[in-house]
Design a protein around this motif. Structure first.
Motif, PDB file in Angstrom:
ATOM      1  N   UNK A 134       0.866  -1.214  -0.138  1.00  0.00           N
ATOM      2  CA  UNK A 134      -0.134  -0.001  -0.001  1.00  0.00           C
ATOM      3  C   UNK A 134       0.828   1.282  -0.063  1.00  0.00           C
ATOM      4  N   UNK A 135       0.972   1.849  -1.114  1.00  0.00           N
ATOM      5  CA  UNK A 135       1.793   3.175  -1.191  1.00  0.00           C
ATOM      6  C   UNK A 135       1.025   4.064  -2.544  1.00  0.00           C
ATOM      7  N   UNK A 136       1.451   5.336  -2.603  1.00  0.00           N
ATOM      8  CA  UNK A 136       0.948   6.193  -3.492  1.00  0.00           C
ATOM      9  C   UNK A 136       2.025   7.257  -3.723  1.00  0.00           C
ATOM     10  N   UNK A 137       2.654   7.506  -4.761  1.00  0.00           N
ATOM     11  CA  UNK A 137       3.737   8.612  -5.221  1.00  0.00           C
ATOM     12  C   UNK A 137       4.395   8.346  -6.314  1.00  0.00           C
ATOM     13  N   UNK A 138       5.355   8.750  -6.656  1.00  0.00           N
ATOM     14  CA  UNK A 138       6.470   9.076  -7.745  1.00  0.00           C
ATOM     15  C   UNK A 138       7.436   7.842  -7.527  1.00  0.00           C
ATOM     16  N   UNK A 139       7.550   7.241  -8.703  1.00  0.00           N
ATOM     17  CA  UNK A 139       8.630   6.011  -8.693  1.00  0.00           C
ATOM     18  C   UNK A 139       9.361   6.157  -9.929  1.00  0.00           C
ATOM     19  N   UNK A 140      10.893   6.236  -9.508  1.00  0.00           N
ATOM     20  CA  UNK A 140      11.747   6.436 -10.572  1.00  0.00           C
ATOM     21  C   UNK A 140      12.318   4.879 -10.884  1.00  0.00           C
ATOM     22  N   UNK A 141      12.125   4.192 -11.943  1.00  0.00           N
ATOM     23  CA  UNK A 141      12.568   2.631 -12.033  1.00  0.00           C
ATOM     24  C   UNK A 141      13.589   2.690 -12.939  1.00  0.00           C
ATOM     25  N   UNK A 142      14.760   2.695 -12.051  1.00  0.00           N
ATOM     26  CA  UNK A 142      16.297   2.570 -12.649  1.00  0.00           C
ATOM     27  C   UNK A 142      16.819   3.706 -13.403  1.00  0.00           C
ATOM     28  N   UNK A 143      16.767   4.873 -12.617  1.00  0.00           N
ATOM     29  CA  UNK A 143      17.152   6.021 -13.289  1.00  0.00           C
ATOM     30  C   UNK A 143      18.717   5.939 -13.904  1.00  0.00           C
ATOM     31  N   UNK A 144      19.008   6.284 -15.071  1.00  0.00           N
ATOM     32  CA  UNK A 144      20.310   6.351 -15.777  1.00  0.00           C
ATOM     33  C   UNK A 144      20.424   7.893 -16.359  1.00  0.00           C
ATOM     34  N   UNK A 145      21.524   8.032 -17.018  1.00  0.00           N
ATOM     35  CA  UNK A 145      21.676   9.429 -17.924  1.00  0.00           C
ATOM     36  C   UNK A 145      20.562   9.332 -19.039  1.00  0.00           C
ATOM     37  N   UNK A 146      20.133   8.264 -19.434  1.00  0.00           N
ATOM     38  CA  UNK A 146      19.190   8.342 -20.488  1.00  0.00           C
ATOM     39  C   UNK A 146      17.857   7.670 -20.009  1.00  0.00           C
ATOM     40  N   UNK A 147      17.664   7.693 -18.892  1.00  0.00           N
ATOM     41  CA  UNK A 147      16.209   7.338 -18.300  1.00  0.00           C
ATOM     42  C   UNK A 147      16.231   7.988 -17.022  1.00  0.00           C
ATOM     43  N   UNK A 148      15.640   9.194 -17.244  1.00  0.00           N
ATOM     44  CA  UNK A 148      15.045   9.804 -16.242  1.00  0.00           C
ATOM     45  C   UNK A 148      13.719  10.383 -15.940  1.00  0.00           C
ATOM     46  N   UNK A 149      12.846   9.538 -16.397  1.00  0.00           N
ATOM     47  CA  UNK A 149      11.624   9.700 -16.296  1.00  0.00           C
ATOM     48  C   UNK A 149      11.032   9.044 -15.007  1.00  0.00           C
ATOM     49  N   UNK A 150      10.023   9.964 -14.273  1.00  0.00           N
ATOM     50  CA  UNK A 150       9.410   9.308 -13.015  1.00  0.00           C
ATOM     51  C   UNK A 150       8.057   8.932 -13.641  1.00  0.00           C
ATOM     52  N   UNK A 151       7.557   7.898 -13.065  1.00  0.00           N
ATOM     53  CA  UNK A 151       5.880   7.628 -13.340  1.00  0.00           C
ATOM     54  C   UNK A 151       5.297   7.727 -11.925  1.00  0.00           C
ATOM     55  N   UNK A 152       3.993   7.887 -11.945  1.00  0.00           N
ATOM     56  CA  UNK A 152       3.296   7.932 -10.547  1.00  0.00           C
ATOM     57  C   UNK A 152       2.543   6.702 -10.495  1.00  0.00           C
ATOM     58  N   UNK A 153       2.598   6.113  -9.239  1.00  0.00           N
ATOM     59  CA  UNK A 153       1.929   4.879  -8.947  1.00  0.00           C
ATOM     60  C   UNK A 153       0.892   4.977  -7.846  1.00  0.00           C
ATOM     61  N   UNK A 154      -0.126   4.277  -7.901  1.00  0.00           N
ATOM     62  CA  UNK A 154      -1.121   4.279  -6.652  1.00  0.00           C
ATOM     63  C   UNK A 154      -1.140   2.698  -6.631  1.00  0.00           C
ATOM     64  N   UNK A 155      -0.855   2.258  -5.347  1.00  0.00           N
ATOM     65  CA  UNK A 155      -0.918   0.644  -5.011  1.00  0.00           C
ATOM     66  C   UNK A 155      -1.726   0.323  -4.073  1.00  0.00           C
ATOM     67  N   UNK A 156      -2.600  -0.440  -4.317  1.00  0.00           N
ATOM     68  CA  UNK A 156      -3.405  -0.997  -3.217  1.00  0.00           C
ATOM     69  C   UNK A 156      -3.465  -2.552  -2.995  1.00  0.00           C
ATOM     70  N   UNK A 157      -3.126  -3.058  -1.871  1.00  0.00           N
ATOM     71  CA  UNK A 157      -3.095  -4.652  -1.949  1.00  0.00           C
ATOM     72  C   UNK A 157      -2.288  -5.294  -2.957  1.00  0.00           C
ATOM     73  N   UNK A 158      -1.001  -4.606  -3.215  1.00  0.00           N
ATOM     74  CA  UNK A 158       0.016  -5.076  -4.094  1.00  0.00           C
ATOM     75  C   UNK A 158      -0.504  -4.888  -5.849  1.00  0.00           C
ATOM     76  N   UNK A 159      -1.650  -4.229  -6.125  1.00  0.00           N
ATOM     77  CA  UNK A 159      -1.906  -3.802  -7.303  1.00  0.00           C
ATOM     78  C   UNK A 159      -1.845  -2.526  -7.707  1.00  0.00           C
ATOM     79  N   UNK A 160      -1.259  -2.085  -9.074  1.00  0.00           N
ATOM     80  CA  UNK A 160      -0.897  -0.879  -9.298  1.00  0.00           C
ATOM     81  C   UNK A 160      -1.896  -0.264 -10.393  1.00  0.00           C
ATOM     82  N   UNK A 161      -2.037   1.074 -10.219  1.00  0.00           N
ATOM     83  CA  UNK A 161      -2.484   1.882 -11.237  1.00  0.00           C
ATOM     84  C   UNK A 161      -1.450   3.171 -11.503  1.00  0.00           C
ATOM     85  N   UNK A 162      -1.178   3.393 -12.667  1.00  0.00           N
ATOM     86  CA  UNK A 162       0.003   4.328 -12.890  1.00  0.00           C
ATOM     87  C   UNK A 162      -0.423   5.439 -13.911  1.00  0.00           C
ATOM     88  N   UNK A 163       0.379   6.444 -13.845  1.00  0.00           N
ATOM     89  CA  UNK A 163       0.351   7.565 -14.724  1.00  0.00           C
ATOM     90  C   UNK A 163       2.044   7.547 -15.255  1.00  0.00           C
TER      91      UNK A 163
END
Length: 235
Positions: A134-163
């Motif tokens: 259970x968590x809600x916020x902004x996630x950086x999935x493996x940031x590198x010099x070429x990957x600097x994009x954060x996604x937004x995650x809303x997670x309930x009971x282990x299931x995600x919805x994202x922007x």
């Protein structure tokens, strides 16, 4: 206490109404005038295979107060990291606004937002995946010099919805926030609306504030600077 934001609007939410109507809202401010671990937050080491605790959290000499999380010695090893988290203080079954202003250096993985167990559990696990159900916020999935994009995650009971791709991590401070109102989460970055989520909202758990960062093992020691955290929630 004033909030030392950059002069723009804090999203477009009625954050300060908590001050005008204290009987209707709980309003939280932390402008980082003191280091967070002396203000009720817990510093947690993430994913280090060594025996020493290398991470630090210190108050910086910066306008308005800034706290820096530094993974420190050995922190450029893959998945070494640290988090600062509070006890539970918010719940997404109520109208809620949360925002923080942060800056990254050399991030591999990061999570910025609210989570269950923010003060007594690791938010990012050894594979640098989100670790709590259970968590809600902004996630950086493996940031590198070429990957600097954060996604937004809303997670309930282990299931995600994202922007996807709502924020870009760089060398400047960014404001990351969201509102929860009538079952809809609206995502804000630097005061600009980035999208909405209407499912997998963690309404059944109390959540604490958390900032977490780990290394990907290649880009150097990661650090995270925190300017402020603000929130307002209906009683």
């Amino acid at each position: 206490m004033s909030v030392s934001y950059d002069g723009g609007s804090l999203g477009s939410a009625p954050l300060l109404s908590g001050l005008d109507r204290p009987h209707r809202k709980i309003t939280y401010f932390n402008d980082c005038f003191v280091d967070l671990t002396s203000d009720g937050f817990t510093l947690t080491e993430l994913n280090d295979s060594g025996s020493e605790f290398a991470a630090t959290e210190t108050l910086q000499d910066a306008k308005g107060g800034v706290v820096k999380i530094d993974v420190a010695t050995g922190g450029d090893s893959a998945h070494d990291g640290a988090q600062v988290g509070s006890a539970e203080m918010f719940k997404c079954d109520k109208d809620l606004y949360y925002e923080t202003r942060v800056k990254f250096a050399n991030p591999g993985y990061a999570f910025i937002g609210l989570s269950a167990g923010a003060d007594d559990g690791a938010i990012l696990n050894a594979s640098s995946a989100l670790n709590n159900n259970d968590m809600i916020g902004f996630y950086l999935d493996g940031g590198t010099a070429t990957n600097t994009s954060m996604d937004f995650y809303s997670r309930k009971d282990g299931s995600n919805s994202t922007v996807s791709s709502v924020a870009t991590v760089g060398s400047d401070f960014i404001r990351l926030g969201f509102t929860v109102k009538s079952g809809v989460v609206t995502v804000w970055v630097d005061g600009e609306k980035k999208g909405t989520v209407e499912s997998n909202i963690p309404t059944d758990e109390e959540l604490g504030i958390v900032w977490a960062i780990t290394s990907d093992g290649t880009d150097g020691v990661p650090t995270l600077e925190i300017d402020y955290a603000v929130g307002s929630m209906d009683r």
